[in-house]
Design an enzyme around this catalytic site. Structure first.
Site, short mmCIF file in Angstrom:
data_model
loop_
_atom_site.label_atom_id
_atom_site.label_comp_id
_atom_site.label_asym_id
_atom_site.label_seq_id
_atom_site.Cartn_x
_atom_site.Cartn_y
_atom_site.Cartn_z
N LYS A 171 0.91 -1.20 -0.16
CA LYS A 171 -0.14 -0.03 0.07
C LYS A 171 0.81 1.10 -0.12
O LYS A 171 1.56 1.50 1.01
CB LYS A 171 -0.97 -0.18 1.22
CG LYS A 171 -2.05 1.01 0.98
CD LYS A 171 -2.73 1.60 2.26
CE LYS A 171 -2.07 2.72 2.88
NZ LYS A 171 -2.16 4.04 2.26
N GLU A 247 10.46 1.30 10.14
CA GLU A 247 11.61 2.28 9.90
C GLU A 247 10.68 3.59 10.19
O GLU A 247 9.73 3.87 9.60
CB GLU A 247 12.13 2.34 8.53
CG GLU A 247 12.68 1.21 8.19
CD GLU A 247 14.16 0.94 9.01
OE1 GLU A 247 14.65 1.77 9.75
OE2 GLU A 247 14.72 -0.15 8.82
N CYS A 281 13.43 10.93 6.10
CA CYS A 281 13.63 10.67 7.45
C CYS A 281 14.90 10.84 8.13
O CYS A 281 15.35 10.87 9.24
CB CYS A 281 13.48 9.09 7.73
SG CYS A 281 14.45 8.09 6.67
N GLU A 383 9.49 15.77 15.46
CA GLU A 383 9.79 15.88 14.10
C GLU A 383 9.08 16.92 13.15
O GLU A 383 7.84 16.66 13.18
CB GLU A 383 9.78 14.33 13.58
CG GLU A 383 10.17 14.26 11.97
CD GLU A 383 9.91 12.69 11.54
OE1 GLU A 383 8.81 12.38 11.64
OE2 GLU A 383 10.80 12.10 10.88
#
Ligand code: NAD
Length: 484
Positions: A171, A247, A281, A383
């Site tokens: 997906k 991750e 990331c 973040e």
């Protein structure tokens, strides 16, 4: 690519479910529609993957490796279609898409073909027995990926997952269905056995992603995305104790020592903060700079930020790309506003660029350099995932390491120094899965990749990926003493 974008199930396109809009981040305009997979479509995709599993798992690894190599070759043949699909969804620059995103897709399939085909198996000779291991695939694996590097990250999972003998329901992010839709066409065109690779489109919570991870026919989940999504997925699969590989997010630190090559540190930091609009990331969001060079570093970094070219994606000199969505742009801008409220000094950026054309409807923000906030501020802890970093001074190596490690995340860190001793000493003190010294984002696909704390569970890369996508069975055979 069809419009609306379809699912790909059992080797054929499937146009089921309501459609939702895909927008061009460069202009904010709807460019096409995408089918959303409901539970029944997810059921169908999982059933197709289940049906294909015995045949695919039974192939010798060399044959599966030949298939994934063929996928790599076919990606090269459809290179420009993939570049176009990726740019349409993300607004990335053509230069980056051609040199990083799509080539890495081909490399991912090829690298894991080699690694799997050459992987030794272990055997132990006991006094009167032989003990050895065979590895079996996990089964049907859900591959769920984000929007920031759609093709690179999907293929980074699909390569090892498929070569290890699993079948897949993948997906992509609701924002970036394009490149996996082309990959599905590629899979069909090379005759990949139907059901080995299935793709379903849709959203996450309360939609396709959640239906997929909860599905009893899914044996394992490999996910790249936000830490809180990882946490939600972990809860969703807890009852069935499904293996997960995560991750997740980062709040990566860069340390610049006064003995560093300042020019290289500035150039490297411009790359590590602003690449892909800061939407990687691995991007640096916290920089710590030794006090004697702090002022000069901030000035030069801000100059670098101001110099980043905001062209159109198709222009080869373009560097900056838009944020993926209006919602994400607003999130990034809310951190710019928060920084101002918290008393930050803004050395570059802090707002939205104005173009005087249709890009004013897009999701662009300015590359931004901040100073003056404490390590405990939200801007330094959360973040942001945009083109922004905060820079703070330090006075000693121990203080720098302490500041860098003072985070709930632990994905990557960067050290800039000309001292070999310091490089080794500091690198091993940093609590992160990846540390770069005097460089950034230099990767060998065989090395372990992943983070600690909120940044993830497990490692991908080389045999580490293959370890996750397969389970060992240990076989021990008693040997009778010989007669005669
Ligand atoms: P996200 O977590 O919002 O979405 C990622 C994917 O998960 C999408 O396909 C989404 O539809 C799906 N999803 C969302 N909720 C779900 C649920 N409850 N169940 C199942 N699926 C669900 O992340 P994003 O905004 O697309 O990506 C940005 C994030 O990804 C950042 O936090 C970034 O750091 C992280 N990221 C990490 C790495 C890494 O290697 N560590 C790499 C790239 C991006």
């Amino acid at each position: 690519m069809p419009d609306p974008v379809t699912h790909f199930i059992g080797g054929v396109p499937v146009a089921l479910g309501p459609t939702f809009a895909a927008c061009d981040p460069v202009t904010g305009r709807e460019v096409r529609r995408v089918h959303e997979a409901d539970r029944s479509v997810v059921d169908r995709a999982v059933a197709a993957a289940r049906a294909a599993l015995p045949g695919w798992a039974a192939l010798p690894v060399a044959e599966r490796a030949a298939w994934t190599r063929r996928l790599g070759d076919a990606i090269e043949e459809r290179f420009e279609d993939l570049v176009a699909a990726e740019i349409a969804d993300t607004g990335k620059s053509i230069t980056q898409t051609r040199t990083l995103d799509i080539p890495r897709g081909a490399a991912n399939f090829r690298a894991f073909a080699e690694i799997a085909a050459q992987r030794p198996e272990s055997a132990f000779h006991l006094k009167d027995a032989l003990s050895y291991t065979v590895r079996r695939p996990l089964g049907v694996v859900a591959v769920i990926v984000p929007w920031n590097l759609p093709f690179l990250l999907a293929t980074w999972k699909l390569g090892p997952c498929l070569v290890a003998g699993n079948t897949v329901v993948a997906k992509p992010s609701e924002h970036t269905p394009g490149s996996l839709a082309v990959l599905a066409e590629i899979a069909a065109s090379i005759g990949l056995p139907p059901g080995v690779l299935n793709v379903v489109n849709g959203f996450g919570t309360g939609s396709t992603g959640q239906f997929l991870v909860e599905h009893p026919g899914v044996d394992a989940v490999t996910f790249t995305g936000e830490s809180r999504t990882g946490s939600a997925i972990m809860k969703a699969v807890a009852d069935r104790v499904k293996p997960v590989s995560f991750e997740l997010g980062g709040k990566n630190a860069g340390l610049v020592f006064a003995d560093a090559d300042l020019e290289a540190a500035v150039e490297g930091s411009v790359r590590s903060v602003f690449t892909n609009g800061g939407q990687v990331c691995l991007c640096t969001e916290r920089l710590y700079v030794e006090r004697p060079v702090f002022g000069e570093f901030v000035e030069r970094l801000a100059e670098g930020a101001r110099g980043l070219a905001f062209g159109r994606p198709q222009d080869e000199s373009t560097v900056m790309m838009p944020m993926i969505s209006a919602e994400h742009r607003d999130k990034v801008l809310s951190y710019y506003a928060l920084a101002k409220d918290e008393g930050a000094t803004i050395h570059a950026g802090g707002g939205t660029p104005r173009f005087g054309d249709e890009r004013d409807g897009g999701y662009y923000v300015e590359p931004t350099v901040l100073t003056g906030l404490p390590n405990g501020s939200r801007v330094n802890r959360e973040e942001i995932f945009g083109p922004v970093c905060h820079v703070a001074p330090f006075d000693s190596e121990a203080e720098a390491v302490g500041l860098a490690n003072d985070s709930e995340y632990g994905l990557a860190a960067t050290v800039w120094t000309s001292s070999l001793n310091r490089a080794h000493r500091v690198a091993r003190s940093l609590e992160a899965g990846l540390v770069w010294v005097n460089t950034w984002y230099l990767r060998d696909l065989r090395t372990p990749f992943g983070g600690v704390r909120l940044s993830g569970i497990g490692r991908e890369g080389g045999t580490h990926s293959l370890d996750f996508y397969s389970e060992p069975t240990t076989i021990t055979i008693k040997l009778e003493a010989g007669h005669g």
